[in-house]
Write a protein that holds these residues in place. Structure first.
Motif, PDB file in Angstrom:
ATOM      1  N   TRP A 104      -7.316  13.433   6.829  1.00  0.00           N
ATOM      2  CA  TRP A 104      -6.929  14.353   7.895  1.00  0.00           C
ATOM      3  C   TRP A 104      -5.911  13.712   8.819  1.00  0.00           C
ATOM      4  N   MET A 105      -5.046  14.535   9.368  1.00  0.00           N
ATOM      5  CA  MET A 105      -4.122  14.096  10.411  1.00  0.00           C
ATOM      6  C   MET A 105      -4.275  15.031  11.597  1.00  0.00           C
ATOM      7  N   ASN A 106      -4.181  14.465  12.784  1.00  0.00           N
ATOM      8  CA  ASN A 106      -3.995  15.295  13.969  1.00  0.00           C
ATOM      9  C   ASN A 106      -2.520  15.145  14.349  1.00  0.00           C
ATOM     10  N   ARG A 107      -2.107  15.797  15.410  1.00  0.00           N
ATOM     11  CA  ARG A 107      -0.690  15.744  15.785  1.00  0.00           C
ATOM     12  C   ARG A 107      -0.238  14.312  16.068  1.00  0.00           C
ATOM     13  N   GLU A 108      -1.084  13.539  16.747  1.00  0.00           N
ATOM     14  CA  GLU A 108      -0.730  12.164  17.080  1.00  0.00           C
ATOM     15  C   GLU A 108      -0.534  11.311  15.825  1.00  0.00           C
ATOM     16  N   ALA A 109      -1.413  11.482  14.829  1.00  0.00           N
ATOM     17  CA  ALA A 109      -1.293  10.721  13.577  1.00  0.00           C
ATOM     18  C   ALA A 109      -0.028  11.116  12.821  1.00  0.00           C
ATOM     19  N   ALA A 110       0.252  12.413  12.769  1.00  0.00           N
ATOM     20  CA  ALA A 110       1.464  12.876  12.083  1.00  0.00           C
ATOM     21  C   ALA A 110       2.715  12.363  12.793  1.00  0.00           C
ATOM     22  N   GLU A 111       2.687  12.382  14.123  1.00  0.00           N
ATOM     23  CA  GLU A 111       3.835  11.892  14.877  1.00  0.00           C
ATOM     24  C   GLU A 111       4.054  10.402  14.640  1.00  0.00           C
TER      25      GLU A 111
ATOM     26  N   GLY B 264     -10.833   8.742  15.945  1.00  0.00           N
ATOM     27  CA  GLY B 264      -9.573   8.159  16.411  1.00  0.00           C
ATOM     28  C   GLY B 264      -8.604   7.932  15.276  1.00  0.00           C
ATOM     29  N   LEU B 265      -7.457   7.385  15.615  1.00  0.00           N
ATOM     30  CA  LEU B 265      -6.430   7.130  14.615  1.00  0.00           C
ATOM     31  C   LEU B 265      -6.883   6.060  13.629  1.00  0.00           C
ATOM     32  N   TRP B 266      -6.471   6.248  12.388  1.00  0.00           N
ATOM     33  CA  TRP B 266      -6.785   5.330  11.295  1.00  0.00           C
ATOM     34  C   TRP B 266      -5.457   4.976  10.638  1.00  0.00           C
ATOM     35  N   ARG B 267      -5.000   3.810  10.924  1.00  0.00           N
ATOM     36  CA  ARG B 267      -3.738   3.333  10.352  1.00  0.00           C
ATOM     37  C   ARG B 267      -4.037   2.736   8.986  1.00  0.00           C
ATOM     38  N   LYS B 268      -3.676   3.470   7.945  1.00  0.00           N
ATOM     39  CA  LYS B 268      -4.019   3.086   6.578  1.00  0.00           C
ATOM     40  C   LYS B 268      -3.580   1.656   6.307  1.00  0.00           C
ATOM     41  N   GLY B 269      -4.536   0.834   5.900  1.00  0.00           N
ATOM     42  CA  GLY B 269      -4.255  -0.553   5.566  1.00  0.00           C
ATOM     43  C   GLY B 269      -4.377  -1.528   6.714  1.00  0.00           C
ATOM     44  N   GLU B 270      -4.746  -1.037   7.890  1.00  0.00           N
ATOM     45  CA  GLU B 270      -4.825  -1.902   9.068  1.00  0.00           C
ATOM     46  C   GLU B 270      -5.813  -3.056   8.883  1.00  0.00           C
TER      47      GLU B 270
END
Length: 142
Positions: free
Chosen positions: A48-55, A72-78
């Motif tokens: 899933w993405m919210n607007r903040e993740a897509a931005e 919250g945001l999930w930065r793939k590979g963090e």
């Protein structure tokens, strides 16, 4: 598949905003995003993405999702190092689903498999059709 290879980054905030305005986020502010390996067409995962993740994804070229479980945001590979570099982002005809064409580093699935789609019906049962390429403990240090 097309011969895309450049990292997609949209540096202009106004341009990003116009693109984000075209997305039909659901009542929770989310939109499903399918990640597909750009050069092979392999479907890697859905998140899933919210607007903040897509931005953030469009601004950095590194795919970011919204984790419903963590809120919250999930930065793939963090934490695993298994990053997704954005090659192209596509919106479906209804504006309510994203397709991220990515260059995946390593595996996409938290189980250590290349794709999250590793279960399939075989002989009347659900069977694993792909083995882990890396142990989850090695990905996340557990």
């Amino acid at each position: 598949m097309s011969a895309l290879s450049a990292n997609l980054v949209i540096a202009d905030p106004a341009a990003r905003s116009r693109l984000l305005d075209a997305i039909r986020f659901d009542a929770r502010g989310l939109v499903p995003c399918i990640a597909q390996q750009h050069d092979t067409g392999e479907v890697l995962m859905m998140a899933w993405m919210n607007r903040e993740a897509a931005e953030e994804t469009l601004a950095t070229g590194r795919v970011c999702y919204f984790s419903r479980s963590r809120g919250g945001l999930w930065r793939k590979g963090e934490t695993s190092g298994q990053q997704q570099r954005l090659v192209d982002l596509r919106l479906d005809c209804d504006g309510d689903t994203l397709l991220a064409l990515v260059d995946q580093t390593g595996v996409a699935c938290h189980t250590g498999r290349r794709s999250c789609f590793y279960l399939a019906p075989r002989d009347g049962q659900l069977a694993e059709i792909a083995a882990p390429e890396i142990a989850p403990e090695a990905l996340y240090g557990r």
